[in-house]
Design a protein around this motif. Structure first.
Motif, PDB file in Angstrom:
ATOM      1  N   ASN A 109       0.816  -1.222   0.000  1.00 53.40           N
ATOM      2  CA  ASN A 109       0.000   0.000   0.000  1.00 53.40           C
ATOM      3  C   ASN A 109       0.845   1.265   0.000  1.00 53.40           C
ATOM      4  O   ASN A 109       0.354   2.340   0.352  1.00 53.40           O
ATOM      5  CB  ASN A 109      -0.928  -0.007   1.212  1.00 53.40           C
ATOM      6  N   THR A 110       2.093   1.149  -0.390  1.00 55.60           N
ATOM      7  CA  THR A 110       2.955   2.322  -0.388  1.00 55.60           C
ATOM      8  C   THR A 110       2.413   3.440  -1.276  1.00 55.60           C
ATOM      9  O   THR A 110       1.800   3.172  -2.313  1.00 55.60           O
ATOM     10  CB  THR A 110       4.378   1.962  -0.855  1.00 55.60           C
ATOM     11  N   ARG A 111       2.678   4.649  -0.883  1.00 55.20           N
ATOM     12  CA  ARG A 111       2.300   5.814  -1.692  1.00 55.20           C
ATOM     13  C   ARG A 111       3.502   6.361  -2.450  1.00 55.20           C
ATOM     14  O   ARG A 111       3.375   7.332  -3.201  1.00 55.20           O
ATOM     15  CB  ARG A 111       1.742   6.910  -0.791  1.00 55.20           C
ATOM     16  N   TRP A 112       4.671   5.753  -2.272  1.00 48.59           N
ATOM     17  CA  TRP A 112       5.884   6.353  -2.809  1.00 48.59           C
ATOM     18  C   TRP A 112       6.578   5.447  -3.823  1.00 48.59           C
ATOM     19  O   TRP A 112       6.376   5.572  -5.015  1.00 48.59           O
ATOM     20  CB  TRP A 112       6.824   6.719  -1.657  1.00 48.59           C
ATOM     21  N   ILE A 113       7.402   4.537  -3.378  1.00 48.69           N
ATOM     22  CA  ILE A 113       8.225   3.730  -4.285  1.00 48.69           C
ATOM     23  C   ILE A 113       7.760   2.280  -4.264  1.00 48.69           C
ATOM     24  O   ILE A 113       7.809   1.623  -3.226  1.00 48.69           O
ATOM     25  CB  ILE A 113       9.710   3.804  -3.886  1.00 48.69           C
ATOM     26  N   LYS A 114       7.278   1.773  -5.407  1.00 41.81           N
ATOM     27  CA  LYS A 114       6.834   0.379  -5.483  1.00 41.81           C
ATOM     28  C   LYS A 114       8.018  -0.576  -5.586  1.00 41.81           C
ATOM     29  O   LYS A 114       7.971  -1.690  -5.080  1.00 41.81           O
ATOM     30  CB  LYS A 114       5.921   0.186  -6.692  1.00 41.81           C
ATOM     31  N   ALA A 143       5.507  21.511   1.541  1.00 41.25           N
ATOM     32  CA  ALA A 143       5.341  20.539   2.626  1.00 41.25           C
ATOM     33  C   ALA A 143       6.301  19.389   2.377  1.00 41.25           C
ATOM     34  O   ALA A 143       5.976  18.425   1.687  1.00 41.25           O
ATOM     35  CB  ALA A 143       3.895  20.051   2.689  1.00 41.25           C
ATOM     36  N   ASN A 144       7.492  19.497   2.916  1.00 36.69           N
ATOM     37  CA  ASN A 144       8.486  18.453   2.714  1.00 36.69           C
ATOM     38  C   ASN A 144       8.035  17.159   3.389  1.00 36.69           C
ATOM     39  O   ASN A 144       7.373  17.186   4.427  1.00 36.69           O
ATOM     40  CB  ASN A 144       9.838  18.895   3.260  1.00 36.69           C
ATOM     41  N   THR A 145       8.413  16.033   2.806  1.00 39.48           N
ATOM     42  CA  THR A 145       7.949  14.729   3.289  1.00 39.48           C
ATOM     43  C   THR A 145       9.135  13.781   3.457  1.00 39.48           C
ATOM     44  O   THR A 145      10.088  13.813   2.674  1.00 39.48           O
ATOM     45  CB  THR A 145       6.948  14.112   2.286  1.00 39.48           C
ATOM     46  N   PHE A 146       9.041  12.926   4.472  1.00 41.06           N
ATOM     47  CA  PHE A 146      10.037  11.887   4.701  1.00 41.06           C
ATOM     48  C   PHE A 146       9.326  10.548   4.785  1.00 41.06           C
ATOM     49  O   PHE A 146       8.252  10.429   5.380  1.00 41.06           O
ATOM     50  CB  PHE A 146      10.796  12.143   6.010  1.00 41.06           C
ATOM     51  N   CYS A 147       9.902   9.506   4.190  1.00 39.95           N
ATOM     52  CA  CYS A 147       9.369   8.151   4.364  1.00 39.95           C
ATOM     53  C   CYS A 147      10.534   7.173   4.398  1.00 39.95           C
ATOM     54  O   CYS A 147      11.626   7.451   3.886  1.00 39.95           O
ATOM     55  CB  CYS A 147       8.369   7.781   3.265  1.00 39.95           C
TER      56      CYS A 147
END
Length: 256
Positions: free
Chosen positions: A162-167, A244-248
């Motif tokens: 269910n990732t929103r970033w890197i598959k 809005a910087n994001t970290f994952c």
């Protein structure tokens, strides 16, 4: 001041947050799990099922042929103050050997800690292990054991469906240059190919750093390895009017 525990108050503060009458969804635990480490001395795989409202685990020990430990009932546990399953506890007792199993699950990775003690008069020291597992319907294919930056070469998939970033990503190395191609979970689906800078720690395990310019987003990827898993920390900096910087931080295993 440290208080002594009385018979009337044998709880921690967190215990008061436990939900009453809530149903725990054990779905994130159900399935077949494989050790991310191809060469292990402990658990090769396990199957988790739900039977008659009970959680049942079946472990397979590492050997030339997997050793079936048989089924054992497991007790699921929720994160404090929620009905979200956090992991389970199970116990195996063999002839003169007792194994306590504590497992926690997060982002598609099942972390299993085993505490093995011996009661056969052999005076063997008790043992501890901690290994990482991913859920799959396909057993991992055998692959060459690679070291250094060559370990990174191949196709890798995110353990979190269910990732929103890197598959996933593909890493190539021609002996001089290591390159990375990222598959996104949303647009852009193909981040394109970029050269990465690789590093080795004192144990010879690789890490890498890569940069991507995705138009409105500047992405810096910091990757490292452990237990045959690639961990990527992604720092995503927006360049539009709403910065809005994001970290994952996500986990990747070889694509089966």
């Amino acid at each position: 001041m440290v208080q002594t525990v009385s018979a009337a108050a044998q709880t921690m503060r967190a215990d008061a947050k436990s939900l009453v009458g809530a149903t725990m969804d054990v779905g994130p635990l159900i399935g077949t799990w494989f050790n991310a480490k191809r060469v292990t001395d402990h658990i090769a795989s396990l199957v988790v099922t739900e039977r008659d409202d009970a959680l049942v685990v079946r472990l397979y020990g590492s050997s030339a042929e997997p050793v079936d430990w048989g089924p054992a009932e497991a007790v699921p546990h929720a994160f404090t103050g929620t009905n979200e399953v956090a992991g389970f506890h199970a116990r195996y007792a063999f002839d003169g050997t007792r194994v306590e199993i504590a497992a926690n699950v997060k982002m598609g990775i099942l972390v299993i800690q085993t505490y093995t003690s011996f009661h056969d008069g052999s005076d063997r020291l008790s043992q501890f292990s901690r290994e990482f597992f991913y859920r799959s319907t396909v057993a991992p294919a055998g692959r060459e054991v690679r070291t250094g930056r060559r370990f990174l070469v191949g196709d890798w998939v995110n353990t979190n469906a269910n990732t929103r970033w890197i598959k996933g990503f593909t890493c190539t190395d021609d002996g001089d240059t290591t390159r990375l191609r990222v598959q996104g979970a949303s647009e852009p689906l193909d981040w394109g190919e970029t050269e990465v800078t690789t590093y080795l720690d004192a144990a010879g395990d690789p890490a890498f750093h890569a940069e991507y310019d995705l138009g409105t987003v500047q992405a810096a990827l910091a990757g490292n390895t452990g237990k045959d898993i690639v961990i990527i920390a992604a720092f995503l900096r927006r360049k539009d009017e709403d910065p809005a910087n994001t970290f994952c931080r996500e986990f990747f295993v070889p694509r089966s």
